[in-house]
Every structure is written in C-alpha cells, then in structure tokens.
Scaffold this motif. Structure first.
Motif, mmCIF file in Angstrom:
data_model
loop_
_atom_site.group_PDB
_atom_site.id
_atom_site.type_symbol
_atom_site.label_atom_id
_atom_site.label_comp_id
_atom_site.label_asym_id
_atom_site.label_seq_id
_atom_site.Cartn_x
_atom_site.Cartn_y
_atom_site.Cartn_z
ATOM 1 N N ASP A 271 -59.366 7.831 -23.441
ATOM 2 C CA ASP A 271 -60.029 9.123 -23.255
ATOM 3 C C ASP A 271 -59.271 9.972 -22.231
ATOM 4 O OD1 ASP A 271 -61.754 11.224 -23.306
ATOM 5 O OD2 ASP A 271 -63.533 10.111 -22.708
ATOM 6 N N LEU A 272 -58.080 10.382 -22.599
ATOM 7 C CA LEU A 272 -57.262 11.218 -21.724
ATOM 8 C C LEU A 272 -57.916 12.576 -21.457
ATOM 9 C CD1 LEU A 272 -54.609 11.564 -20.162
ATOM 10 C CD2 LEU A 272 -53.536 12.305 -22.293
ATOM 11 N N PRO A 273 -58.519 13.239 -22.462
ATOM 12 C CA PRO A 273 -59.131 14.559 -22.204
ATOM 13 C C PRO A 273 -60.191 14.527 -21.111
ATOM 14 C CG PRO A 273 -58.884 14.220 -24.561
ATOM 15 C CD PRO A 273 -58.552 12.908 -23.908
ATOM 16 N N SER A 274 -61.080 13.517 -21.122
ATOM 17 C CA SER A 274 -62.129 13.454 -20.096
ATOM 18 C C SER A 274 -61.534 13.206 -18.717
ATOM 19 C CB SER A 274 -63.141 12.355 -20.429
ATOM 20 O OG SER A 274 -63.887 12.677 -21.576
ATOM 21 N N ALA A 275 -60.501 12.350 -18.657
ATOM 22 C CA ALA A 275 -59.861 12.067 -17.376
ATOM 23 C C ALA A 275 -59.261 13.333 -16.779
ATOM 24 C CB ALA A 275 -58.792 10.996 -17.555
ATOM 25 N N CYS A 276 -58.634 14.143 -17.624
ATOM 26 C CA CYS A 276 -57.993 15.388 -17.151
ATOM 27 C C CYS A 276 -59.031 16.441 -16.781
ATOM 28 C CB CYS A 276 -57.065 15.926 -18.232
ATOM 29 S SG CYS A 276 -55.614 14.890 -18.545
ATOM 30 N N ARG A 277 -60.032 16.588 -17.623
ATOM 31 C CA ARG A 277 -61.032 17.639 -17.408
ATOM 32 C C ARG A 277 -61.795 17.420 -16.097
ATOM 33 N NH1 ARG A 277 -66.441 18.187 -18.290
ATOM 34 N NH2 ARG A 277 -67.182 20.310 -18.651
ATOM 35 N N VAL A 302 -51.892 17.372 -14.667
ATOM 36 C CA VAL A 302 -52.566 17.292 -15.965
ATOM 37 C C VAL A 302 -51.618 17.727 -17.084
ATOM 38 C CG1 VAL A 302 -54.384 18.350 -17.374
ATOM 39 C CG2 VAL A 302 -54.907 17.490 -15.079
ATOM 40 N N ASP A 303 -50.840 18.787 -16.833
ATOM 41 C CA ASP A 303 -49.874 19.251 -17.836
ATOM 42 C C ASP A 303 -48.841 18.166 -18.136
ATOM 43 O OD1 ASP A 303 -51.142 21.661 -18.056
ATOM 44 O OD2 ASP A 303 -49.753 22.752 -16.756
ATOM 45 N N ILE A 304 -48.374 17.500 -17.101
ATOM 46 C CA ILE A 304 -47.402 16.409 -17.293
ATOM 47 C C ILE A 304 -48.043 15.280 -18.091
ATOM 48 C CG2 ILE A 304 -46.056 14.620 -16.120
ATOM 49 C CD1 ILE A 304 -45.726 16.616 -13.786
ATOM 50 N N ALA A 305 -49.271 14.918 -17.728
ATOM 51 C CA ALA A 305 -49.963 13.825 -18.419
ATOM 52 C C ALA A 305 -50.107 14.120 -19.909
ATOM 53 C CB ALA A 305 -51.341 13.596 -17.791
ATOM 54 N N ASN A 306 -50.477 15.342 -20.238
ATOM 55 C CA ASN A 306 -50.644 15.703 -21.649
ATOM 56 C C ASN A 306 -49.301 15.804 -22.369
ATOM 57 O OD1 ASN A 306 -53.542 16.006 -22.172
ATOM 58 N ND2 ASN A 306 -53.459 17.606 -20.618
ATOM 59 N N ALA A 307 -48.242 16.128 -21.619
ATOM 60 C CA ALA A 307 -46.925 16.240 -22.230
ATOM 61 C C ALA A 307 -46.335 14.867 -22.561
ATOM 62 C CB ALA A 307 -45.976 17.001 -21.303
ATOM 63 N N VAL A 308 -46.540 13.892 -21.665
ATOM 64 C CA VAL A 308 -45.934 12.580 -21.886
ATOM 65 C C VAL A 308 -46.853 11.641 -22.656
ATOM 66 C CG1 VAL A 308 -44.507 12.789 -19.834
ATOM 67 C CG2 VAL A 308 -46.712 11.619 -19.664
ATOM 68 N N GLY A 309 -48.181 11.891 -22.584
ATOM 69 C CA GLY A 309 -49.126 11.041 -23.290
ATOM 70 C C GLY A 309 -49.281 9.676 -22.652
ATOM 71 N N LEU A 310 -50.190 8.885 -23.220
ATOM 72 C CA LEU A 310 -50.416 7.528 -22.722
ATOM 73 C C LEU A 310 -49.337 6.581 -23.253
ATOM 74 C CD1 LEU A 310 -54.285 7.344 -23.139
ATOM 75 C CD2 LEU A 310 -53.021 7.351 -20.985
ATOM 76 N N PRO A 311 -48.941 5.563 -22.513
ATOM 77 C CA PRO A 311 -49.529 5.114 -21.254
ATOM 78 C C PRO A 311 -48.953 5.781 -20.001
ATOM 79 C CG PRO A 311 -47.877 3.542 -21.951
ATOM 80 C CD PRO A 311 -47.945 4.588 -23.043
ATOM 81 N N GLU A 312 -47.842 6.545 -20.161
ATOM 82 C CA GLU A 312 -47.198 7.131 -18.976
ATOM 83 C C GLU A 312 -48.073 8.168 -18.267
ATOM 84 O OE1 GLU A 312 -45.789 6.764 -21.881
ATOM 85 O OE2 GLU A 312 -44.030 5.475 -21.566
ATOM 86 N N ALA A 313 -49.041 8.719 -18.979
ATOM 87 C CA ALA A 313 -49.923 9.729 -18.382
ATOM 88 C C ALA A 313 -50.662 9.185 -17.172
ATOM 89 C CB ALA A 313 -50.923 10.233 -19.425
#
Length: 421
Positions: A271-277, A302-313
């Motif tokens: 759940d990357l969106p909830s973590a960022c929001r 947050v921009d970096i996390a969404n750009a690289v995606g999981l698991p690196e986010a």
C-alpha cells in the motif's frame, strides 16, 4: 477430508483460546450465555479468532434449532426458508440463526429479519469482520448487542497448537512432536489467526514421516509451509484504517521506531499510496509551521518513492518518516483553518470589507465612497493597520502561534512591527 480447524473445533467455552474479556468465568458475556437466555448478538472481529466457534457452542447448548447462513452466498429465499420453520414442531425450542459475514447482506435482506428478531421468534447471532456500525442496518443493530472479538496473541495461538497437536496425535495414534522453535514460528506466522495456524500445522503434519511411532515437525518444515509472517490487511477494511492511523499518530507522537514499524506494514501490504498520503498529511498537519521547510522535503521523498516503486521506495520514505517523527511539532495552522471553517459553516461570515473588494466604484447607496484600500508596501516595514475580517467577526483570532522557535520568532517580529512590545 474435513479441515483440521473444523475437526478440532472447541466444544466448550473453556476450550476456546483467547477472548477472555468475553469468556472469562466472571464476564457478563459468559454468565449470560450460561444462563440459557440467549440475546440477539453481533460478533465483530478479524477472521480466525473464534466467532463461529463460540456461536456454535452457544447454539449446541441452547436447545434451539440451529440454522447457519453465510452473507456471501445466502439469498432472500434462504432467509424465508429459515423463517418458515417458525412455530413448527422441530423448532419448538425456538430458532437460532447464525449469520456469518452479515456485512454482505444488503439493506433489504437485513430488514427481512427485523420483525422476527423483534418478536423473539428468531434469535440472531451474526458475525462480521467489518465494523458493524458502518455495515449493519441501524434498526437491526439497535436490536442486537455487539461484542468485539480481539486478535489472538502468540500465546493464545501457541496454546491452541499444542492442544491440536495432542488431539491429532491421539486420533492417528502417532504422537505429534513439535520442538519449541517450530511451535514458536507457527504461532507467530499465523498473525493472530487460529484457523491459519491450524491449517499450517495440518500441512506440516501430513508431510512429516512417521519415525518410531511419532511424527516430528521441524522448524525447516514449518518455514516451508508458513514462508513469511502473516499480516492482516484489507485496503477497504478496519485493519487498513487502524494501521494508517497508528502510522500517523506515531509520527505525530515523535516515535520514529513505531512510525517505521507501521510504514513497514503498509509497504509489506503493497500500500504505497497510503504510506505516501499520510506522510504528506503529517508533515503539513503535525510539523507544519514549526519547520515549514519539511513540506517540500517530504514531497520530494514521496516523488522519489513513486518514481522508483517498491521495494526501493522504502528508502526515501524511511528517510522522510524519521525526519517527520523527529521534527519539532506544531498544529497551529491546522487548528486555525479548522476554526475558520467552523465559523463559516455556522454562518459567521458577513460582507467582505469595502477596501478589500475587487471593484473600484460605488453604488448610489454606498454610505462611504471610495475603496480606501491601504497598500501595505507603501508603509514602513510593509505593514499598516487595516481591517481585513468582516465586521461581524472583525476581532476573531484563528491562528495562535505555536511555542516552537520558528513561530515564536515570527510572532515577536510582528509584535515589534505593530508596536505591541
């Protein structure tokens, strides 16, 4: 073959693991059930914690005719079939309807139970994994007592597994041996779900060879069955809201360890969106003006996390979460906007002062001609006294500076400029 969880289902309340806040000897729930006068009840809690088991035990001792329906598959005709037994010889002791997953029943289906529940011709025990106050029709909810079943602890699961292994060994006449390390792994990997724990145990027992009349469950075997620690998570369920709530409250409470833990749970669930929001919300709401520079920093993470995606986010988000958790805190802007909106919603507004209006002419009925706007940059220190709020609330104060270094410095600056020092 019948699943192990079903074969070894407890037959008495004393055999049920956990839920001692309900099943303890002196608890109201236990005394009520043992009185034989069964009220209408709703059991609320996660799966695999004993809701169906307790309902079955109650039904077995009630003397009533038991009907079981599941909200995921039952139809209105199934409900009518249950109600058709009212007053029959077979149901002379009354009818007990156990309705599992009631949240999947629509409003009309739930309403169809109202009359019989109110008249007492049917006793209802319903269970749900979702908050009944959101999913159960109010009129039906008001006729039932809600009991919350809690997630089982590792100790509860461990006790249940020992009992199950002993009973399983007795059934097959080949004792099941579980070393402490394997038992601990099974208990922890179940995530509070006894049904999952028993399923994993059954799988391991089936695979274990019989040696010297016994079957030994090794750590390696259970690690292959329960590959990773189970975690309850449903993006539309209570678990989701509990985790994101704990996530933000841990950052607000300046506990970086807890904040990282809940971040990890969100990311493990994907759940990357909830973590960022929630991270961005917390930066604005809870750090805010104590360190406003954190807002673009968090946005960049947050921009970096969404750009690289999981698991690196996890890396930029961990940086930002620790930063927010350890930053000075202020909710002064949060409180200020909430107070302003409360006034607006209550109708405390009024006409915008003439000097602030976006027009440069006056009607014939204007009592004071001219806009009379004072341009602050034309005055020393770029400020001059002027009314900005409507007359009805001209003395209202929404923003109160926080006691942090940043806001206090600004407050002192403006007191000096306005001659208040």
């Amino acid at each position: 073959m019948e699943p192990l969880a079903q074969r070894l289902r407890p037959r008495t309340l004393d055999e049920v693991c956990g839920q001692q806040h309900l099943l303890g000897k002196n608890q109201v729930f236990r005394r009520t059930v043992e009185s034989g006068k069964i009220p209408n009840m709703i059991f609320y809690g996660p799966s695999g914690v004993g809701k169906t088991t307790v309902a079955s035990i109650i039904a077995a001792g009630s003397g009533m005719q038991l009907h079981k329906l599941n909200g995921t598959t039952a139809s209105t005709s199934d409900i009518k079939s249950v109600l058709a037994d009212i007053g029959t010889l077979g149901a002379s002791g009354g009818i007990l309807l156990y309705l599992d997953e009631i949240q999947y029943f629509n409003k009309r289906q739930q309403q169809s139970l109202l009359e019989c529940v109110e008249q007492g011709t049917v006793t209802l025990i319903a269970s749900t994994t979702e908050n009944p106050y959101f999913y159960v029709y109010n009129a039906l909810l008001s006729r039932c007592t809600v009991f919350e079943f809690k997630s089982l602890t590792t100790d509860d699961i461990r006790t249940g597994l020992r009992s199950a292994a002993a009973r399983l060994g007795a059934e097959d006449k080949s004792p099941v041996l579980i070393p402490d390390d394997a038992l601990e792994y099974l208990a922890q990997s179940a995530g509070g779900d006894m049904r999952k724990a028993l399923g994993n145990l059954e799988f391991a027992v089936t695979a274990a060879p019989v040696e010297n009349g016994c079957r030994t469950i090794t750590l390696d075997m259970v690690q292959q069955v329960a590959v990773r620690t189970a975690m309850r998570y449903d993006k539309l369920g209570d678990d989701h809201y509990d985790i994101v709530s704990a996530y933000q409250k841990s950052m607000r409470g300046s506990d970086p360890d807890a904040a990282l833990h809940y971040l990890g749970r969100l990311l493990e669930a994907g759940d990357l969106p909830s973590a960022c929001r929630r991270l961005m919300v917390c930066a604005c709401e809870d750090v805010g003006l104590a360190w406003p520079q954190i807002i673009p920093i968090v946005k960049a993470a947050v921009d970096i996390a969404n750009a690289v995606g999981l698991p690196e986010a996890r890396l930029p988000l961990a940086d930002a979460v620790v930063l927010v958790a350890t930053a000075p805190k202020s909710n002064s802007a949060h409180d200020g906007i909430n107070a302003a909106i409360a006034d607006i919603q209550a109708g405390r507004t009024g006409p915008i002062p003439r000097q602030l209006q976006n027009k440069h002419y006056d009607g014939a009925d204007a009592k004071v001609k001219g806009q009379h706007y004072l341009y602050p940059h034309d005055y020393p220190n770029h400020w001059t006294a002027q009314q900005y709020l409507p007359d009805a609330i001209k003395d209202r104060q929404y923003y109160v500076p926080g006691d942090n270094k940043n806001e206090q410095a600004f407050a002192q600056y403006w007191k000096k400029i306005k001659g208040e020092l």
